[in-house]
Design a protein around this motif. Structure first.
Motif, short mmCIF file in Angstrom:
data_model
loop_
_atom_site.label_atom_id
_atom_site.label_comp_id
_atom_site.label_asym_id
_atom_site.label_seq_id
_atom_site.Cartn_x
_atom_site.Cartn_y
_atom_site.Cartn_z
N LYS A 1 0.67 -1.32 -0.01
CA LYS A 1 -0.04 -0.27 -0.09
C LYS A 1 0.81 1.08 -0.08
O LYS A 1 0.43 2.41 -0.53
N ALA A 2 1.89 1.14 0.50
CA ALA A 2 2.93 2.25 0.41
C ALA A 2 4.49 1.69 0.68
O ALA A 2 4.53 0.52 0.61
N PRO A 3 5.47 2.51 0.31
CA PRO A 3 6.74 2.07 0.42
C PRO A 3 7.00 1.24 1.70
O PRO A 3 6.75 1.72 2.80
N ALA A 4 8.15 0.51 1.56
CA ALA A 4 8.33 -0.43 2.79
C ALA A 4 9.08 0.60 3.89
O ALA A 4 9.83 1.46 3.09
N ILE A 5 9.06 0.49 5.03
CA ILE A 5 9.82 1.46 5.74
C ILE A 5 11.27 1.27 5.56
O ILE A 5 12.00 2.21 5.72
N GLU A 6 11.79 0.27 5.46
CA GLU A 6 13.15 0.08 4.81
C GLU A 6 13.58 1.06 3.93
O GLU A 6 14.77 1.74 4.03
N ALA A 7 12.77 1.23 2.94
CA ALA A 7 13.13 1.95 1.60
C ALA A 7 12.96 3.44 2.02
O ALA A 7 13.86 4.11 1.63
#
Length: 257
Positions: free
Chosen positions: A46-52
């Motif tokens: 749904k949204a970019p991964a926190i890592e990225a």
């Protein structure tokens, strides 16, 4: 006794929910995956991964304080012009909804500090580093120039390192230092623009994006590298113009080395 137990349970739950990790999970995990996404997960995100997200935040904001200020501001007043993520990610996911009034600035700051201390994880950073150091991708990252051969050297650097051997006058040294300062400043500005574009290409490769979507970004990279190469060309020709024929002959052995 029973009432005391209930009160203790409630207080324990409130304390647990207020830890940075729990604040992150409660307020962010519904949209942002908190672990490294696998390839099959990517189409469903749904949204970019926190890592990225944190990889890009740290590329732009080099210390915890500035990162915290950005995250507190952006999450309350999101705007695509403020985003640190790639343009294709903003276009694909859209701008995040504001959490103003839903999460306090103090809690956002706590979450931000926790993110800065824990993300991206060594595993994710290692994966990106491995991709960046792989073959042609390494060449893309390591040099802002189109020409990198020995016959297209950083001449002012050679001259500065060896000007006593070459016999440069004080006036020549002064002129060369001006050229070197202008060259380094110009190239540094271009490298700063190249870094997020190169990272974007890497992430698009991880996401398996079609080549047609990558092409416009590669064209931007190519244009910047042309600009950097022109700066280097002017540095080379400007340095040669300062030298006498005899001095140029003395430079040749260093040029070829």
């Amino acid at each position: 006794m029973k009432q005391s137990f209930i009160l203790f349970s409630l207080l324990s739950g409130m304390l647990l929910a207020s830890t940075p990790a729990e604040l992150l999970k409660t307020n962010c995990a519904s949209c942002h995956i908190l672990t490294k996404p696998t390839p099959e997960m990517i189409p469903t995100l749904k949204a970019p991964a926190i890592e990225a997200v944190m990889l890009h935040v740290k590329m732009v904001y080099k210390d915890k304080k500035s990162a915290r200020e950005f995250i507190v501001d952006y999450t309350q007043n999101p705007d695509k012009t403020k985003s640190v993520c790639e343009s294709n990610k903003v276009a694909g996911f859209g701008v995040m909804p504001s959490i103003k009034g839903k999460v306090s600035p103090e809690d956002i700051a706590t979450i931000s500090d926790y993110l800065y201390d824990n993300y991206p994880t060594p595993e994710f950073s290692g994966m990106i580093k491995e991709m960046l150091t792989n073959g042609k991708m390494n060449a893309l990252k390591s040099s802002p120039f189109l020409l990198n051969g020995d016959n297209f050297p950083h001449l002012t650097k050679i001259l500065v390192q060896n000007w006593d051997k070459i016999g440069l006058t004080k006036e020549q040294q002064k002129k060369l230092l001006v050229i070197r300062k202008e060259t380094l400043s110009g190239v540094k500005a271009i490298k700063k623009q190249l870094a997020p574009l190169e990272a974007e290409v890497v992430e698009m490769a991880v996401d398996g994006e079609e080549a047609s979507k990558v092409q416009p970004i590669l064209e931007k990279i190519a244009k910047l590298k042309v600009e950097a190469t022109l700066i280097q060309y002017k540095c080379l020709t400007g340095s040669i113009a300062i030298l006498s024929d005899e001095q140029l002959e003395k430079v040749l052995p260093f040029w070829d080395s």
